[in-house]
Design a protein around this motif. Sequence first.
Motif, PDB file in Angstrom:
ATOM      1  N   CYS A  44       0.910  -1.250   0.226  1.00 20.43           N
ATOM      2  CA  CYS A  44       0.001  -0.058  -0.102  1.00 20.43           C
ATOM      3  C   CYS A  44       0.800   1.284   0.149  1.00 20.43           C
ATOM      4  N   CYS A  61      -6.805   6.141   2.265  1.00 23.56           N
ATOM      5  CA  CYS A  61      -6.694   5.136   1.112  1.00 23.56           C
ATOM      6  C   CYS A  61      -7.373   6.003   0.124  1.00 23.56           C
ATOM      7  N   CYS A 120      -6.177   3.258  -4.970  1.00 22.49           N
ATOM      8  CA  CYS A 120      -5.279   2.661  -6.202  1.00 22.49           C
ATOM      9  C   CYS A 120      -5.663   1.192  -6.417  1.00 22.49           C
ATOM     10  N   CYS A 179      -3.435  -2.973  -3.576  1.00 22.67           N
ATOM     11  CA  CYS A 179      -3.792  -4.183  -2.382  1.00 22.67           C
ATOM     12  C   CYS A 179      -4.647  -5.207  -2.937  1.00 22.67           C
TER      13      CYS A 179
END
Lengths: 387, 86
Positions: free
Chosen positions: B44, B64, B67, B70
């Motif tokens: 991450c 977060c 993207c 993860c």
Amino acid sequence: MQNVKVITGTSAAAEAAKLADVDVIAAYPITPQTTSVEKLAEFVANGELNAEYIKVESEHSAISACVGASATGARTFTATSSQGLALMHEILFAAAGMRMPIVMMNANRALSAPINIWNDQQDSISQRDTGWIQLYAENNQETLDLIIQAFKIAENENVLLPVMVNLDGFILTHTVEPVEIPEKEKVLNFVGQYEPKHAYLRPEKPMTQGALGDPEWYMETRHDVQKAQDVALNVIKDVHDKFAEKFGRAYGNGLIETYNIENAETVLITMGSLCGTIKDVIDELKAEGKEYGLLKIISYRPLPTEEIKEALKGAKNVAILDKDISLGLDKGALFTDIAPFLKDKKTVNYIVGLGGRDIRKANIKEIIEHTENEAKDTETKWIGLKE
Amino acid sequence: MVNKGTIIYEPGNSINNKTGSWRVFKPILDNDKCIKCENCYIFCPEGCIQPDENGDFKIDYDYCKGCLICEEECPVKAITGIREEK
Ligand code: SF4
Ligand code: SF4
């Protein structure tokens, strides 16, 4: 014994900056502002003013240097005009957003093309949404008085916005008038020391200025400037009243000034030096038993809409004279800003004096005549246009 | 609240800037499927996946940015990206 000097508008501006004891001046010469920064350079060079004079290679650099200087907590002054002000445009937003109480004198001048060094107000009007407070002077004395007040307004803890004091190019910048120069002690006592609490660089307390404002914060910062403009309405009035009390010169309520408006059905609205000509015409017509009024806008940003509405309560016909034009709409800035509040009156827009075209008493009489008799509501008429 | 003139007085205060508002996709982590390999934690780029006191991995949605690296890195498909809804 009063100290009266017969000086130009630019000299009056320079005298005001000197009286306010500015710490930093950064400016680039441009017609018709040049004589103002020359005068300031002279004051610094001969020791009359203890300030840092930063020589720069353009107006973009001048205002950037001012933002930098103001960010250290210095009382900062600059002066410009027309293309120079346009070149500052980008940084004008930064100065307002960073809440830097810079004071600027702007000599109102037309923008190219064609190249034109003469007066209209398109330059400052084009900067109206930058967040700067904009004040307009009618004569050289008012220029000096407004600049002194501008420091106190800008540095007010609840305002902290840059202030632009506008005077008409050549009409004021290059003509001499008797101007009373107050004592420095008295001015300093009035303006006070600038003691920045929100921003000044010092090693013990590091800070970041001019940081990135992501979508999470940007809108709040613009709203903050709007709130400060709202607060400025009262601060301008208050500073004006205190100034009037101390120096014995008053200009309406500081935001607007009315002239013979009480008995008039037809009222003219404008700003800057043109107000002087209109006052003369009003006096002449009054001698003939005709009543006309003038509403002079001193503070264009913030725009005192409540005061304007209140002042025009008795008016039926309103002629709004603009020395600027929003091309593609065929309306001037004052008209677009004010007319929406005057729905119950006949409002007529006159575009006058662009690029230094003379506005004579006869033109004013023509405007009055036209507003009363022929004009249609929300019409736009360009005065003196060659067919 | 933003300081007047957006001045930042303390160092390291970017923790106050909740960058999670940029997100278009939102990763949902299913701890029942998770084998605690720590791949998501390592990959991450925002450092916003951390184990809690029970060893379960949690995503800090305040930071977060969606993207979905993860999701890509999870060997057992314990993380699924869904469209963000406000
Ligand atoms: S989507 Fe990106 S930022 Fe969000 S938790 Fe997964 S890897 Fe981190
Ligand atoms: S990558 Fe998948 S399995 Fe590994 S710790 Fe993260 S959620 Fe669990």
